[in-house]
Design an enzyme around this catalytic site. Structure first.
Site, PDB file in Angstrom:
ATOM      1  N   LYS A  66       0.863  -1.191   0.000  1.00  0.00           N
ATOM      2  CA  LYS A  66       0.000   0.000   0.000  1.00  0.00           C
ATOM      3  C   LYS A  66       0.895   1.236   0.000  1.00  0.00           C
ATOM      4  CE  LYS A  66      -3.897   2.219   2.271  1.00  0.00           C
ATOM      5  NZ  LYS A  66      -3.342   3.573   2.050  1.00  0.00           N
ATOM      6  N   ASP A  68       1.611   5.209   0.315  1.00  0.00           N
ATOM      7  CA  ASP A  68       1.077   6.316   1.099  1.00  0.00           C
ATOM      8  C   ASP A  68       1.354   7.624   0.359  1.00  0.00           C
ATOM      9  OD1 ASP A  68      -0.046   7.759   3.102  1.00  0.00           O
ATOM     10  OD2 ASP A  68       1.582   7.517   4.537  1.00  0.00           O
ATOM     11  N   GLU A 208       2.700   1.140   5.487  1.00  0.00           N
ATOM     12  CA  GLU A 208       1.334   1.395   5.948  1.00  0.00           C
ATOM     13  C   GLU A 208       0.462   0.153   5.915  1.00  0.00           C
ATOM     14  OE1 GLU A 208      -2.196   4.734   5.339  1.00  0.00           O
ATOM     15  OE2 GLU A 208      -0.796   4.342   3.723  1.00  0.00           O
TER      16      GLU A 208
END
Length: 349
Positions: A66, A68, A208
């Protein structure tokens, strides 16, 4: 952290050692049939990931890190390159390095879906560094350090790919954006690992979280569950509805008061008093003091609180929720850019 990228399958377009280039236009032989070309969309509403507490299981799920940053769509068009934010605002001028890299792509038309990020010294995406590179919330700077991590290909050389399976779109994307590339447009690689194992590794590296995607799914705009996000630390957007003063904290901000949405109203969900540095604290105080009001946007029982109009949205990290609906172990990350179209956290009604 990740396994080496898998050996790519036989390319769908061209030989494996040939660049994916569009052929120059030539007069059509009248004896040959017309090939249908899809009109290029002016904008595509992005597919959004649904938050889940655990990674899904099953062979149909593939995983990525993921990122960010800011969600962007890079449009490579016959007339040039356009870079659009999640909310549809054109930010081409804000990302000159990404624009220049897109201009060099060996393709006539394409729409790439991905995330603009700035990496820290350990190679991890840092949302605060990205905002600084753009001049902060509402800033007008051009980012010379932002990279574009491409994770989907929605349109390619005259063909709309949204109804194609993810595995097909990824196959074309991996031939267009090479794995382990070091340019300003890079591939967000799929990681061949068990979801729970990858999440544990991602968390241990300070990332994250991870994204899970159904490899058989078409590209659907909105948050329908084809894509899932699983976070190491919860991070969501909340409205700032006030603050408490401090005589020792930077810029005199002791604690921000936050609210989430519940239907059409705002509900107080606690505050945050950590995560500020000297630079962002003074900029934040300046914005807050310009929004002071005597009418609180939500019911708050905090003596001495200073209320502000609910116009600023903050990205907040937190570990959990308390039994009475307040954030636990919250930390301030940054103000969200209005044009990033950040969604305020929605409480169950």
């Amino acid at each position: 952290m990740t396994k080496p990228p898998r050996k790519p399958s036989k390319p769908l377009l061209g030989e494996s050692d040939a660049l994916l280039r569009s052929r120059p236009r030539r007069r059509r032989d009248p004896d040959q049939p017309n090939l249908r070309l899809d009109p290029m969309p002016d904008r595509i509403e992005p597919c959004l990931a649904l938050l889940k507490p655990k990674p899904p299981k099953g062979d149909n799920w593939v995983f990525e890190i993921k990122w960010d940053g800011y969600r962007l769509a890079v449009h490579i068009e016959p007339t040039g390159v356009r870079i659009l934010t999640r909310g549809g605002h054109e930010w081409t001028h804000r990302f000159p390095a990404i624009e220049q890299a897109a201009r060099q792509f060996p393709v006539a038309t394409a729409i790439l879906d991905g995330e603009a990020v700035v990496l820290d010294e350990q190679g991890r995406p840092d949302f605060g560094l990205l905002q600084q590179s753009l001049g902060g919330r509402g800033g007008k700077k051009r980012s010379s350090t932002a990279l574009f991590m491409a994770f989907d290909l929605l349109y390619f050389d005259g063909h709309d790919l949204r109804n194609s399976e993810l595995s097909m779109r990824r196959h074309l994307l991996e031939n267009l954006v090479p794995a382990e590339g070091q340019g300003d447009i890079r591939l967000s690689e799929e990681v061949e690992a068990d979801g729970e194992t990858l999440l544990r590794i991602a968390c241990s590296h300070g990332l994250e979280g991870i994204i899970a995607k159904d490899r058989n799914s078409a590209y659907h705009s909105g948050r329908l569950g084809d894509w899932l996000k699983i976070k190491c630390v919860q991070s969501d957007s909340f409205v700032i509805i006030g603050y408490e003063r401090s005589t020792v904290a930077r810029a005199g901000i002791g604690r921000l008061l936050l609210a989430a949405r519940k239907g059409k109203t705002l509900v107080y969900i606690g505050g945050v008093g950590t995560g500020f540095n000297e630079r962002n604290a003074y900029k934040l105080r300046e914005k807050l003091d310009g929004l002071i009001t005597s009418t609180p946007a939500a019911t708050v029982d905090r003596k001495g609180a200073i209320f502000v109009k609910p116009q600023l949205i903050a990205e907040i990290e937190y570990r959990a929720w308390t039994d009475d609906g307040k954030l636990r172990h919250a930390s301030y990350k940054a103000l969200r850019e209005a044009r990033d179209n950040a969604s305020v956290y929605l409480l169950d009604t």
